[in-house]
Design an enzyme around this catalytic site. Structure first.
Site, PDB file in Angstrom:
ATOM      1  N   HIS A   1       0.815  -1.214   0.000  1.00  0.00           N
ATOM      2  CA  HIS A   1       0.000   0.000   0.000  1.00  0.00           C
ATOM      3  C   HIS A   1       0.845   1.257   0.000  1.00  0.00           C
ATOM      4  O   HIS A   1       0.411   2.309  -0.462  1.00  0.00           O
ATOM      5  CB  HIS A   1      -1.023  -0.060   1.130  1.00  0.00           C
ATOM      6  CG  HIS A   1      -2.098  -1.033   0.803  1.00  0.00           C
ATOM      7  ND1 HIS A   1      -2.025  -2.341   1.163  1.00  0.00           N
ATOM      8  CD2 HIS A   1      -3.212  -0.910   0.038  1.00  0.00           C
ATOM      9  CE1 HIS A   1      -3.071  -2.987   0.672  1.00  0.00           C
ATOM     10  NE2 HIS A   1      -3.807  -2.142  -0.011  1.00  0.00           N
TER      11      HIS A   1
ATOM     12  N   CYS B   1     -10.027  -3.347 -10.310  1.00  0.00           N
ATOM     13  CA  CYS B   1      -9.642  -2.155  -9.548  1.00  0.00           C
ATOM     14  C   CYS B   1      -8.240  -2.294  -8.959  1.00  0.00           C
ATOM     15  O   CYS B   1      -7.800  -1.430  -8.208  1.00  0.00           O
ATOM     16  CB  CYS B   1     -10.660  -1.848  -8.459  1.00  0.00           C
ATOM     17  SG  CYS B   1     -10.756  -3.138  -7.213  1.00  0.00           S
TER      18      CYS B   1
ATOM     19  N   ARG C   1     -15.856   0.133  -0.744  1.00  0.00           N
ATOM     20  CA  ARG C   1     -15.415  -1.170  -0.238  1.00  0.00           C
ATOM     21  C   ARG C   1     -15.476  -1.151   1.287  1.00  0.00           C
ATOM     22  O   ARG C   1     -15.003  -0.196   1.918  1.00  0.00           O
ATOM     23  CB  ARG C   1     -13.986  -1.459  -0.689  1.00  0.00           C
ATOM     24  CG  ARG C   1     -13.468  -2.741  -0.049  1.00  0.00           C
ATOM     25  CD  ARG C   1     -12.155  -3.174  -0.604  1.00  0.00           C
ATOM     26  NE  ARG C   1     -11.050  -2.379  -0.118  1.00  0.00           N
ATOM     27  CZ  ARG C   1      -9.788  -2.551  -0.523  1.00  0.00           C
ATOM     28  NH1 ARG C   1      -9.514  -3.449  -1.455  1.00  0.00           N
ATOM     29  NH2 ARG C   1      -8.832  -1.816  -0.038  1.00  0.00           N
TER      30      ARG C   1
ATOM     31  N   ASP D   1      -4.010  -8.466  -4.930  1.00  0.00           N
ATOM     32  CA  ASP D   1      -4.093  -9.649  -4.082  1.00  0.00           C
ATOM     33  C   ASP D   1      -4.238 -10.918  -4.911  1.00  0.00           C
ATOM     34  O   ASP D   1      -3.723 -11.968  -4.533  1.00  0.00           O
ATOM     35  CB  ASP D   1      -5.250  -9.511  -3.078  1.00  0.00           C
ATOM     36  CG  ASP D   1      -4.820  -8.714  -1.861  1.00  0.00           C
ATOM     37  OD1 ASP D   1      -3.721  -8.993  -1.345  1.00  0.00           O
ATOM     38  OD2 ASP D   1      -5.554  -7.801  -1.446  1.00  0.00           O
TER      39      ASP D   1
HETATM   40  C1  PEP Z   1      -6.242  -5.432  -4.847  1.00  0.00           C
HETATM   41  O1  PEP Z   1      -5.898  -6.315  -4.061  1.00  0.00           O
HETATM   42  O2  PEP Z   1      -5.953  -5.445  -6.070  1.00  0.00           O
HETATM   43  C2  PEP Z   1      -7.028  -4.287  -4.373  1.00  0.00           C
HETATM   44  C3  PEP Z   1      -7.543  -3.420  -5.211  1.00  0.00           C
HETATM   45  O3  PEP Z   1      -7.135  -4.128  -3.019  1.00  0.00           O
HETATM   46  P1  PEP Z   1      -5.908  -3.593  -2.120  1.00  0.00           P
HETATM   47  O4  PEP Z   1      -4.787  -3.198  -3.048  1.00  0.00           O
HETATM   48  O5  PEP Z   1      -6.396  -2.448  -1.325  1.00  0.00           O
HETATM   49  O6  PEP Z   1      -5.582  -4.794  -1.318  1.00  0.00           O
HETATM   50 MG    MG Z   2      -6.810  -6.349  -2.094  1.00  0.00          MG
END
Ligand code: PEP
Ligand code: MG
Length: 560
Positions: free
Chosen positions: A191, A485, A325, A438
Site C-alpha cells: 500500500h 480495480c 469497499r 491480491d
Molecule cells: C487489490 O488487491 O488489487 C485491491 C484493489 O485491493 P488492495 O490493493 O487495497 O488490497
Molecule cells: Mg486487495
C-alpha cells in the site's frame, strides 16, 4: 537516456513511474527507550531541561499547525497541547526530584503513564494515546539533542530514504517537498507503493541493504519506471529529472476506437482524494478504500464519524457511481480494533471480509454509515466486500447489505477460489471487482510486500490472466458486470488485455486515467480480444508482455 554514466546504480522494484532527483534525506527513527538508572545530575537542572524541552516541542508543533489546514491542523494543535500539558510536565519533574531519574527517562515514564491511562479509558481517548507517544518521542529526542523522529522537515525538495514506510506515513507526504521515495523493504503492490503512485512521486521499493550505504545529502536520482536509483548522477541528469512530467488528460467517456464502452473510474482512499479524481475526469469511483480513512485509529470510528468520512467522496461524485469497499483490514493495513497483531501469516489470516466473522457488528455499523451517507447524497452507491473466498460469504454479504437498504452489493475477486467460483458468486452478488494486487499475491503465493519476490508479483502472469478470464465468464453467464480495480488497470497495455478478456470497467489512480484512455481510444475491441488471446496463450509473464507489446505498435506512438 540523458544521465550519462553514473558512478553507482542500485536497483529495486519501480512502483511509481517518473524521475526525480535531489539530496537524500533519511526518515528519522525514534531515539528509543532511555535507560532506567539513577542519575547523579542536579535535579533542578533536569527539571529546567524538561520545562525547556516541552516548551520547545509544543511551540514547534503549534507553528506547524498554523502552517497547515484541515484535519492535519487539528492533529498538530492537539499534540502541541499535550506537549505542554502542565500535569505531564509536573509529573516528569516529580520523577526527576523523587526518583533521581534523568530528564529523558522521567519524560518517558510520565508520558507512558498518561498513554496507558488513555488506552484503558478506550474510545476517543485511546486514540490520543498514540499522540502522547509521538510527543514523548519528540521531547526525548530534544532532551538528547537527537533529530526529531519521522519525515524530516525541510523547505527544499528532497528524496526520502527509509527502511520501510507505513501507509499512514506515506499518505502524509507532501509531493512538493518529497520528490521521490526509496525504501529498503516493500513490494510492488504494497500500500505504500500504491499511495506513492497516487501522490504521483517516483518510487523504488525493495532496494535491499545497499540503501543503508547511501549517506545523507548524497544526490540521488530515482527512476521509478526502471526501478533504479542513481547515486551522484551528472548535473544535466539532475536538471532534466527536476522538471516534473506532464500528465496526459482524460475526457470521458472511456471507449475503444470503435466505440466499445469501458467505464474509466478512480481509486480513492479518503475525502481529500475525491476532488483530484473529479478533475482527472473519472467517470465515478471504482474503489473507495474506506480503511484508508481510519489507518491512524486504535478504536472503531463511530457511525457519525464514518458518515462524515464518506460523505465528501459521495458529494464529489453526485449522479455517478461510487463503489464503497467495506473495511479491508489486515496484513499491511492493520486496524487494531479489527485485526490481531500476532498472526504468523497475516496475509493468510483474518483479514478483509473475514474480520466480520468475529466482529459482525463493525460491518453492520459500517453498512449503517454507508446507507446513511448514501441517503444524504446523490451518488449511485455500490458496496463491495474485500477478500471474499467462498460462495456463502458472498451470499451473507449481499443479505446484510440488503438489510441496510443497500441493493447493489458485490464481491471483490482477490483469491483464486473466488475466480474459480465466479459463476455461483455472481448468481448472488450484483457485480465483481477484481483486485489484481491480491489475486497475484495469492495465485503466485508471493507476498506482495516482499521486494525479493517482485519478479513473481506481476498481473501479466498467464495464470492470473486465466483466472480473470474465468471471472469474466462467470459474470457473462449471470449477466453481471466485472471490473478491475487493482494496479493492473492502470497499465495501458494490460488495460487492452483486460477489456479483451471481458472486463467492463477499469478503476485506477486518477493520474493513470489519461494514459489508459489514450491507449483504449486507439485500438478496436477486436484488437483487445486479439491481444487477450495472445497473453492467455503465453507461458510466462515476460512472453505475455512481449507478445502484447509487439501486437500494439500504438503503445510506442503514444510513448507508453
Ligand atoms: C487489490 O488487491 O488489487 C485491491 C484493489 O485491493 P488492495 O490493493 O487495497 O488490497
Ligand atoms: Mg486487495
Amino acid at each position: 537516456m540523458t544521465h550519462g554514466d553514473p558512478a553507482v546504480v542500485i536497483s529495486g522494484a519501480g512502483v511509481s513511474p517518473g524521475r526525480a532527483a535531489g539530496p537524500a534525506v533519511w526518515m528519522t527513527s525514534a531515539a528509543g527507550e532511555p535507560p532506567k538508572r539513577r542519575s547523579s545530575a542536579d535535579p533542578e537542572a533536569g527539571c529546567a531541561a524538561i520545562a525547556e524541552a516541552t516548551h520547545a516541542v509544543g511551540r514547534d508543533l503549534a507553528t506547524r499547525a498554523e502552517a497547515t489546514e484541515g484535519a492535519a491542523r487539528d492533529v498538530l494543535e492537539a499534540t502541541a497541547q499535550i506537549a505542554q500539558d502542565p500535569t505531564l510536565v509536573r509529573d516528569a519533574q516529580h520523577r526527576v526530584r523523587e526518583n533521581s531519574l534523568s530528564p529523558e527517562r522521567a519524560v518517558w515514564e510520565a508520558a507512558g503513564a498518561v498513554a496507558d491511562q488513555f488506552e484503558s479509558l478506550g474510545g476517543y481517548l485511546a486514540e490520543r494515546a498514540r499522540d502522547v507517544i509521538d510527543v514523548r518521542d519528540r521531547i526525548v529526542a530534544h532532551l538528547l539533542g537527537a533529530p526529531t523522529p519521522g519525515v524530516p522537515r525541510r523547505e527544499d525538495p528532497f528524496i526520502l530514504l527509509a527502511r520501510d514506510l507505513a501507509p499512514a506515513d506515506t499518505a502524509q507526504l507532501d509531493p512538493e517537498v518529497v520528490r521521490g521515495l526509496v525504501t529498503e523493504e516493500g513490494g510492488p503492490t504494497s500500500h505504500t507503493a500504491i499511495l506513492a503512485r497516487a501522490i504521483g512521486i517516483p518510487a523504488v521499493v525493495g532496494v535491499g541493504a545497499a540503501l543503508a550505504e547511501v549517506g545523507a545529502d548524497t544526490i540521488v536520482l530515482v527512476d521509478g519506471g526502471a526501478g533504479q536509483v542513481h547515486l551522484d548522477p551528472p548535473a544535466d541528469a539532475v536538471a532534466a529529472a527536476s522538471e516534473r512530467a506532464a500528465v496526459r488528460t482524460f475526457t470521458p467517456p472511456g471507449a475503444t476506437l470503435d466505440g466499445y464502452r469501458v467505464e474509466l473510474l478512480a481509486n480513492v482512499g479518503e475525502a481529500d482524494d475525491a476532488e483530484p479524481a473529479v478533475r482527472a475526469g473519472a467517470e465515478g469511483v471504482g474503489l473507495f478504500r474506506t480503511e484508508f480513512c481510519f489507518l491512524d485509529r486504535d478504536s472503531e470510528p463511530t457511525v457519525e464519524e464514518q458518515v462524515a468520512a464518506y460523505s465528501p467522496v459521495l458529494a464529489a461524485f453526485a449522479g455517478k457511481k461510487v463503489v464503497v469497499r467495506t473495511l479491508d483490514a489486515g496484513a499491511d493495513k492493520p486496524l487494531p480494533f479489527l485485526t490481531d497483531a500476532d498472526e504468523t501469516n497475516p496475509a493468510l489470516g483474518v483479514r478483509g471480509y473475514r474480520t466480520a466473522w468475529q466482529n459482525p457488528e463493525v460491518l453492520d455499523h459500517q453498512l449503517t454509515a454507508i446507507a446513511r451517507a448514501a441517503k444524504q447524497h446523490e451518488a449511485d452507491v455500490w458496496v463491495m466486500a474485500p477478500m471474499v473466498s467462498r460462495v456463502a460469504e458472498a451470499e451473507d454479504f449481499v443479505t446484510r447489505c440488503a438489510s441496510h437498504g443497500l441493493q447493489t452489493a458485490g464481491v471483490m475477486v482477490e483469491v483464486p477460489s473466488a475466480a474459480l467460483l465466479a459463476g455461483p458468486m455472481l448468481a448472488r452478488a450484483a457485480f465483481a471487482s477484481i483486485g489484481t494486487n491480491d489475486l497475484v499475491q495469492y495465485t503466485l503465493a508471493a507476498d506482495r510486500l516482499l521486494g525479493a519476490l517482485a519478479p513473481l508479483s506481476t498481473p501479466w502472469d498467464p495464470a492470473v490472466l486465466r483466472l480473470i478470464e474465468l471471472t469474466c465468464a462467470g459474470g457473462r453467464a449471470q449477466g453481471r458486470p466485472v471490473g478491475v480495480c487493482g494496479e493492473a488497470a492502470a497499465s495501458p497495455a494490460l488495460a487492452a488485455v483486460l477489456v479483451g478478456l471481458g472486463v467492463s470497467s477499469l478503476s485506477m489512480t486518477p493520474r493513470a486515467l489519461g494514459d489508459v484512455a489514450a491507449l483504449l481510444g486507439s485500438v478496436t475491441h477486436e484488437q483487445c480480444q486479439t491481444v487477450a488471446g495472445l497473453a492467455l496463450a503465453a507461458e510466462s509473464a515476460e512472453d505475455a508482455r512481449r507478445a502484447v507489446r509487439g501486437a500494439l505498435p500504438v503503445l510506442t506512438e503514444l510513448a507508453l
